[in-house]
Design a protein around this motif. Sequence first.
Motif, PDB file in Angstrom:
ATOM      1  N   ASN A   1      27.831  45.574  41.362  1.00 38.98           N
ATOM      2  CA  ASN A   1      28.650  44.408  40.202  1.00 38.98           C
ATOM      3  C   ASN A   1      30.184  44.294  41.408  1.00 38.98           C
ATOM      4  N   TYR A   2      29.082  43.804  42.617  1.00 37.91           N
ATOM      5  CA  TYR A   2      30.325  42.763  43.642  1.00 37.91           C
ATOM      6  C   TYR A   2      30.848  42.026  43.160  1.00 37.91           C
ATOM      7  N   LEU A   3      30.277  40.998  42.744  1.00 39.18           N
ATOM      8  CA  LEU A   3      30.583  39.487  41.622  1.00 39.18           C
ATOM      9  C   LEU A   3      31.553  40.098  40.820  1.00 39.18           C
ATOM     10  N   ASN A   4      31.434  40.875  39.478  1.00 38.79           N
ATOM     11  CA  ASN A   4      32.177  41.089  38.375  1.00 38.79           C
ATOM     12  C   ASN A   4      33.267  42.020  39.357  1.00 38.79           C
ATOM     13  N   ILE A   5      33.107  42.773  39.566  1.00 45.32           N
ATOM     14  CA  ILE A   5      34.174  44.035  40.238  1.00 45.32           C
ATOM     15  C   ILE A   5      35.290  42.945  40.318  1.00 45.32           C
ATOM     16  N   PHE A   6      34.826  42.217  41.429  1.00 40.42           N
ATOM     17  CA  PHE A   6      35.768  40.933  41.818  1.00 40.42           C
ATOM     18  C   PHE A   6      36.291  40.051  41.245  1.00 40.42           C
ATOM     19  N   ASN A   7      35.884  39.420  40.543  1.00 47.15           N
ATOM     20  CA  ASN A   7      36.992  38.627  39.510  1.00 47.15           C
ATOM     21  C   ASN A   7      36.771  39.409  38.845  1.00 47.15           C
ATOM     22  N   ASN A   8      37.115  40.729  38.456  1.00 41.56           N
ATOM     23  CA  ASN A   8      38.306  41.410  36.616  1.00 41.56           C
ATOM     24  C   ASN A   8      39.026  41.839  37.880  1.00 41.56           C
ATOM     25  N   ILE A   9      39.505  42.050  39.745  1.00 44.18           N
ATOM     26  CA  ILE A   9      40.056  42.373  39.956  1.00 44.18           C
ATOM     27  C   ILE A   9      41.261  41.019  40.618  1.00 44.18           C
ATOM     28  N   PHE A  10      40.648  39.930  41.171  1.00 43.23           N
ATOM     29  CA  PHE A  10      41.224  38.987  41.200  1.00 43.23           C
ATOM     30  C   PHE A  10      41.290  37.648  39.761  1.00 43.23           C
ATOM     31  N   ASN A  11      41.375  38.722  39.223  1.00 40.60           N
ATOM     32  CA  ASN A  11      41.359  36.955  37.629  1.00 40.60           C
ATOM     33  C   ASN A  11      42.528  36.241  37.790  1.00 40.60           C
ATOM     34  N   THR A  12      43.299  37.283  38.096  1.00 39.59           N
ATOM     35  CA  THR A  12      44.994  36.919  38.045  1.00 39.59           C
ATOM     36  C   THR A  12      45.154  35.609  38.878  1.00 39.59           C
ATOM     37  N   ILE A  13      45.183  35.914  40.861  1.00 37.51           N
ATOM     38  CA  ILE A  13      44.642  34.698  41.332  1.00 37.51           C
ATOM     39  C   ILE A  13      43.345  33.802  41.327  1.00 37.51           C
ATOM     40  N   ILE A  14      42.949  34.225  40.470  1.00 40.58           N
ATOM     41  CA  ILE A  14      41.669  33.254  40.401  1.00 40.58           C
ATOM     42  C   ILE A  14      42.391  32.120  38.944  1.00 40.58           C
ATOM     43  N   THR A  15      42.414  33.137  38.365  1.00 39.96           N
ATOM     44  CA  THR A  15      43.346  31.899  37.231  1.00 39.96           C
ATOM     45  C   THR A  15      44.794  30.774  37.573  1.00 39.96           C
ATOM     46  N   LYS A  16      45.745  31.256  37.845  1.00 38.88           N
ATOM     47  CA  LYS A  16      46.825  30.956  38.320  1.00 38.88           C
ATOM     48  C   LYS A  16      47.090  29.437  38.898  1.00 38.88           C
ATOM     49  N   TYR A  17      45.640  30.196  39.918  1.00 37.52           N
ATOM     50  CA  TYR A  17      46.038  28.999  41.140  1.00 37.52           C
ATOM     51  C   TYR A  17      44.803  27.901  41.061  1.00 37.52           C
ATOM     52  N   GLY A  18      44.118  28.177  39.664  1.00 37.88           N
ATOM     53  CA  GLY A  18      42.753  27.318  39.695  1.00 37.88           C
ATOM     54  C   GLY A  18      41.410  27.770  40.274  1.00 37.88           C
ATOM     55  N   LEU A  19      41.699  28.272  41.839  1.00 36.46           N
ATOM     56  CA  LEU A  19      40.500  28.328  42.308  1.00 36.46           C
ATOM     57  C   LEU A  19      39.023  28.481  41.724  1.00 36.46           C
ATOM     58  N   LEU A  20      38.307  28.279  42.922  1.00 37.84           N
ATOM     59  CA  LEU A  20      36.428  28.708  42.425  1.00 37.84           C
ATOM     60  C   LEU A  20      35.876  29.258  43.073  1.00 37.84           C
ATOM     61  N   VAL A  21      34.680  30.555  42.312  1.00 36.57           N
ATOM     62  CA  VAL A  21      34.564  31.139  43.187  1.00 36.57           C
ATOM     63  C   VAL A  21      33.453  31.279  42.970  1.00 36.57           C
ATOM     64  N   GLU A  22      33.006  31.139  44.356  1.00 35.89           N
ATOM     65  CA  GLU A  22      31.318  31.289  44.474  1.00 35.89           C
ATOM     66  C   GLU A  22      31.152  32.731  45.657  1.00 35.89           C
ATOM     67  N   GLN A  23      29.688  32.989  45.126  1.00 35.91           N
ATOM     68  CA  GLN A  23      29.175  34.270  45.960  1.00 35.91           C
ATOM     69  C   GLN A  23      27.901  33.721  46.703  1.00 35.91           C
ATOM     70  N   ARG A  24      28.172  33.917  48.264  1.00 38.57           N
ATOM     71  CA  ARG A  24      27.683  32.898  49.479  1.00 38.57           C
ATOM     72  C   ARG A  24      26.311  34.242  49.782  1.00 38.57           C
ATOM     73  N   ASP A  25      26.440  35.815  49.407  1.00 41.05           N
ATOM     74  CA  ASP A  25      25.140  36.677  49.512  1.00 41.05           C
ATOM     75  C   ASP A  25      26.139  37.880  48.558  1.00 41.05           C
ATOM     76  N   ILE A  26      25.481  38.832  48.957  1.00 43.73           N
ATOM     77  CA  ILE A  26      25.162  40.145  47.579  1.00 43.73           C
ATOM     78  C   ILE A  26      27.175  40.760  48.635  1.00 43.73           C
ATOM     79  N   ASN A  27      27.754  40.703  49.828  1.00 44.20           N
ATOM     80  CA  ASN A  27      28.551  40.917  51.221  1.00 44.20           C
ATOM     81  C   ASN A  27      29.508  40.417  50.378  1.00 44.20           C
ATOM     82  N   THR A  28      30.015  38.459  50.589  1.00 46.53           N
ATOM     83  CA  THR A  28      30.727  37.782  50.973  1.00 46.53           C
ATOM     84  C   THR A  28      30.730  36.700  49.157  1.00 46.53           C
ATOM     85  N   ILE A  29      31.916  36.718  48.993  1.00 44.25           N
ATOM     86  CA  ILE A  29      32.557  36.110  48.145  1.00 44.25           C
ATOM     87  C   ILE A  29      33.468  34.817  48.423  1.00 44.25           C
TER      88      ILE A  29
END
Length: 135
Positions: free
Chosen positions: A3-31
């Motif tokens: 669940n890395y992507l889901n966990i990441f999105n949950n933890i970084f949600n404030t940053i993603i939303t506040k700064y309008g960042l796009l999230v891209e999972q490049r591979d199983i270990n890289t966001i």
Amino acid sequence: MDNYLNIFNNIFNTIITKYGLLVEQRDINTIMLRGSGYALEVIVSRDGVSLYYQTNNSYGELLQYDIDSYISSQFTLEDRKEIGNPQTIEEIIIAELKVTASGLLNHFENILKGYKKWIDVYEQSPFAVAPRILR
């Protein structure tokens, strides 16, 4: 961690939303967090979380800065308050992601906004590493 992507999105949600960042999972270990003129690359491994900053220089070359130690050196007890007592590798990774998100929000708004002046300060720090040219 499945669940890395889901966990990441949950933890970084404030940053993603506040700064309008796009999230891209490049591979199983890289966001990748993509902002205006830059990207933050977050890599998860058994050793924990690593953080890199990517941007183009004036020659159009894509540079990658290893900013993990520099960023971590600025974290405070407040940033680390949610660590708890992680025991498993997954718990340690989640704790590191939480500390990283908190530290970025509390100390590195300039990076998250896409400002590049911080690079001058980074390059003078004892944690600076010469950037790698990716392309």
